[in-house]
Design a protein around this motif. Structure first.
Motif, PDB file in Angstrom:
ATOM      1  N   PHE A  49       0.798  -1.221   0.000  1.00  0.00           N
ATOM      2  CA  PHE A  49       0.000   0.000   0.000  1.00  0.00           C
ATOM      3  C   PHE A  49       0.833   1.275   0.000  1.00  0.00           C
ATOM      4  CE2 PHE A  49      -2.635  -3.283   1.980  1.00  0.00           C
ATOM      5  CZ  PHE A  49      -3.665  -3.303   1.059  1.00  0.00           C
ATOM      6  N   ALA A  50       2.126   1.165   0.249  1.00  0.00           N
ATOM      7  CA  ALA A  50       2.995   2.345   0.284  1.00  0.00           C
ATOM      8  C   ALA A  50       3.034   2.993  -1.103  1.00  0.00           C
ATOM      9  CB  ALA A  50       4.407   1.954   0.716  1.00  0.00           C
ATOM     10  N   VAL A  51       2.903   4.312  -1.119  1.00  0.00           N
ATOM     11  CA  VAL A  51       2.986   5.080  -2.360  1.00  0.00           C
ATOM     12  C   VAL A  51       3.814   6.326  -2.096  1.00  0.00           C
ATOM     13  CG1 VAL A  51       0.815   4.223  -3.336  1.00  0.00           C
ATOM     14  CG2 VAL A  51       0.779   6.258  -1.937  1.00  0.00           C
ATOM     15  N   GLN A  52       4.308   6.917  -3.158  1.00  0.00           N
ATOM     16  CA  GLN A  52       5.069   8.150  -2.977  1.00  0.00           C
ATOM     17  C   GLN A  52       5.013   9.020  -4.211  1.00  0.00           C
ATOM     18  OE1 GLN A  52       9.582   7.515  -3.158  1.00  0.00           O
ATOM     19  NE2 GLN A  52       8.829   5.573  -2.371  1.00  0.00           N
ATOM     20  N   LEU A  53       5.292  10.271  -3.962  1.00  0.00           N
ATOM     21  CA  LEU A  53       5.239  11.300  -4.991  1.00  0.00           C
ATOM     22  C   LEU A  53       6.500  12.141  -4.842  1.00  0.00           C
ATOM     23  CD1 LEU A  53       2.183  13.534  -5.524  1.00  0.00           C
ATOM     24  CD2 LEU A  53       4.285  14.584  -4.782  1.00  0.00           C
ATOM     25  N   ILE A  54       7.100  12.510  -5.966  1.00  0.00           N
ATOM     26  CA  ILE A  54       8.293  13.351  -5.954  1.00  0.00           C
ATOM     27  C   ILE A  54       7.989  14.598  -6.769  1.00  0.00           C
ATOM     28  CG2 ILE A  54      10.760  13.492  -6.492  1.00  0.00           C
ATOM     29  CD1 ILE A  54      10.716  10.352  -6.462  1.00  0.00           C
ATOM     30  N   THR A  55       8.208  15.759  -6.171  1.00  0.00           N
ATOM     31  CA  THR A  55       7.973  17.010  -6.895  1.00  0.00           C
ATOM     32  C   THR A  55       9.130  17.270  -7.846  1.00  0.00           C
ATOM     33  OG1 THR A  55       9.082  18.387  -5.253  1.00  0.00           O
ATOM     34  CG2 THR A  55       6.702  17.993  -4.942  1.00  0.00           C
ATOM     35  N   LYS A  56       8.923  18.160  -8.780  1.00  0.00           N
ATOM     36  CA  LYS A  56       9.985  18.519  -9.723  1.00  0.00           C
ATOM     37  C   LYS A  56      11.171  19.148  -9.010  1.00  0.00           C
ATOM     38  CE  LYS A  56       7.405  18.667 -13.961  1.00  0.00           C
ATOM     39  NZ  LYS A  56       7.017  19.408 -15.150  1.00  0.00           N
ATOM     40  N   GLU A  57      10.935  19.700  -7.816  1.00  0.00           N
ATOM     41  CA  GLU A  57      12.027  20.275  -7.021  1.00  0.00           C
ATOM     42  C   GLU A  57      12.813  19.187  -6.301  1.00  0.00           C
ATOM     43  OE1 GLU A  57       8.697  21.512  -6.440  1.00  0.00           O
ATOM     44  OE2 GLU A  57       9.061  22.905  -8.077  1.00  0.00           O
ATOM     45  N   GLN A  75      -5.029  18.898  -2.250  1.00  0.00           N
ATOM     46  CA  GLN A  75      -4.665  20.026  -1.404  1.00  0.00           C
ATOM     47  C   GLN A  75      -3.529  20.860  -1.987  1.00  0.00           C
ATOM     48  OE1 GLN A  75      -3.703  18.578   2.519  1.00  0.00           O
ATOM     49  NE2 GLN A  75      -5.725  17.672   2.819  1.00  0.00           N
ATOM     50  N   ASN A  76      -2.749  20.276  -2.882  1.00  0.00           N
ATOM     51  CA  ASN A  76      -1.580  20.945  -3.467  1.00  0.00           C
ATOM     52  C   ASN A  76      -1.688  20.958  -4.988  1.00  0.00           C
ATOM     53  OD1 ASN A  76       0.391  21.256  -1.003  1.00  0.00           O
ATOM     54  ND2 ASN A  76      -0.543  19.233  -0.849  1.00  0.00           N
ATOM     55  N   ALA A  77      -2.831  21.378  -5.479  1.00  0.00           N
ATOM     56  CA  ALA A  77      -3.118  21.323  -6.911  1.00  0.00           C
ATOM     57  C   ALA A  77      -2.107  22.087  -7.761  1.00  0.00           C
ATOM     58  CB  ALA A  77      -4.521  21.855  -7.181  1.00  0.00           C
ATOM     59  N   ASP A  78      -1.460  23.078  -7.182  1.00  0.00           N
ATOM     60  CA  ASP A  78      -0.487  23.863  -7.948  1.00  0.00           C
ATOM     61  C   ASP A  78       0.924  23.265  -7.911  1.00  0.00           C
ATOM     62  OD1 ASP A  78      -0.273  24.415  -5.235  1.00  0.00           O
ATOM     63  OD2 ASP A  78       0.305  26.507  -5.537  1.00  0.00           O
ATOM     64  N   ALA A  79       1.119  22.192  -7.167  1.00  0.00           N
ATOM     65  CA  ALA A  79       2.444  21.568  -7.075  1.00  0.00           C
ATOM     66  C   ALA A  79       2.825  20.934  -8.412  1.00  0.00           C
ATOM     67  CB  ALA A  79       2.448  20.504  -5.989  1.00  0.00           C
ATOM     68  N   GLU A  80       4.084  21.057  -8.761  1.00  0.00           N
ATOM     69  CA  GLU A  80       4.592  20.431  -9.980  1.00  0.00           C
ATOM     70  C   GLU A  80       5.144  19.065  -9.617  1.00  0.00           C
ATOM     71  OE1 GLU A  80       6.928  22.762 -12.682  1.00  0.00           O
ATOM     72  OE2 GLU A  80       6.102  24.617 -11.863  1.00  0.00           O
ATOM     73  N   ILE A  81       4.445  18.038 -10.068  1.00  0.00           N
ATOM     74  CA  ILE A  81       4.807  16.663  -9.728  1.00  0.00           C
ATOM     75  C   ILE A  81       5.761  16.111 -10.780  1.00  0.00           C
ATOM     76  CG2 ILE A  81       3.915  14.327  -9.389  1.00  0.00           C
ATOM     77  CD1 ILE A  81       1.282  15.696  -8.436  1.00  0.00           C
ATOM     78  N   GLY A  82       6.885  15.582 -10.310  1.00  0.00           N
ATOM     79  CA  GLY A  82       7.865  14.978 -11.205  1.00  0.00           C
ATOM     80  C   GLY A  82       7.555  13.525 -11.476  1.00  0.00           C
ATOM     81  N   ALA A  83       7.165  12.789 -10.435  1.00  0.00           N
ATOM     82  CA  ALA A  83       6.858  11.364 -10.585  1.00  0.00           C
ATOM     83  C   ALA A  83       6.016  10.899  -9.415  1.00  0.00           C
ATOM     84  CB  ALA A  83       8.143  10.555 -10.652  1.00  0.00           C
ATOM     85  N   GLN A  84       5.256   9.843  -9.674  1.00  0.00           N
ATOM     86  CA  GLN A  84       4.447   9.198  -8.643  1.00  0.00           C
ATOM     87  C   GLN A  84       4.687   7.704  -8.757  1.00  0.00           C
ATOM     88  OE1 GLN A  84       0.253  10.933  -8.549  1.00  0.00           O
ATOM     89  NE2 GLN A  84       1.018  11.594 -10.540  1.00  0.00           N
ATOM     90  N   PHE A  85       4.786   7.044  -7.612  1.00  0.00           N
ATOM     91  CA  PHE A  85       5.044   5.612  -7.603  1.00  0.00           C
ATOM     92  C   PHE A  85       4.061   4.895  -6.692  1.00  0.00           C
ATOM     93  CE2 PHE A  85       9.091   7.642  -8.565  1.00  0.00           C
ATOM     94  CZ  PHE A  85       9.505   6.942  -9.681  1.00  0.00           C
TER      95      PHE A  85
END
Length: 183
Positions: A49-57, A75-85
């Motif tokens: 069930f573990a998941v993660q997200l990495i921002t472009k920063e 909640q962070n709709a303006d965040a620039e997401i680099g990748a999600q796993f």
């Protein structure tokens, strides 16, 4: 002839170097002793069930349930997401979010009761549905329109899954968790 060779060398060098500038995102290992879900503050187990997200920063956010990651994105709709796993339900292998196939059923247990399991390929997901005789096959695009409702009766506490964060007196959620999830 020497000018042509030099020009080819420069073009190859430019092509190689331009590829180097692309960020390479990789899933980070889970440390059960220190990793807490960014949304619900529960321990992130090193499980399916573990998941993660990495921002472009380059900032990594870890979650104990796919629904928590969805809540963070909302909640962070303006965040620039680099990748999600996400993790493959069968072998815990990290998979890119958009490449995984998902199975949803409100009766499936998951840490925060969102009832969504991730699979590395569609055939394995369908096999799981067939074996359970229930479940809806979904893609990452389908999850964008998903209702993200929780079935709190299906919370998977997983042994030592930070039992203190869930009290019986308020429907399984601590006060902080209710506020974070808005439910």
């Amino acid at each position: 002839m020497k000018k042509t060779g030099f020009l080819i060398f420069v073009l190859i060098l430019v092509a190689v170097l331009s590829g180097c500038g692309q960020p390479k995102y990789q899933a980070q290992p889970i440390n059960e002793a220190t990793d807490k879900c960014t949304i619900c503050n529960m321990q992130v187990k090193d499980d399916a069930f573990a998941v993660q997200l990495i921002t472009k920063e380059g900032k990594t956010y870890k979650f104990d349930d796919l629904g928590c990651m969805n809540e963070w994105k909302k909640q962070n709709a303006d965040a620039e997401i680099g990748a999600q796993f996400v993790r493959d339900y069968n072998n815990k292998e990290w998979i890119k979010y958009e490449e995984a196939t998902y199975v949803y059923d409100p009766s499936f247990k998951s840490p925060m009761a969102y009832g969504i399991y991730s699979f590395k390929d569609k055939a394995e997901a369908q096999q799981f549905i067939d074996s359970q005789k229930k479940g809806k096959l979904m893609s990452a695009a389908d999850l964008a329109a998903h209702s993200w409702e929780r079935n709190k009766g299906m919370m998977d506490m997983g042994g030592d899954h930070n039992k203190n964060a869930h009290s019986e007196t308020n429907g399984g959620m601590s006060g902080g968790d209710k506020g974070m999830h808005g439910k």
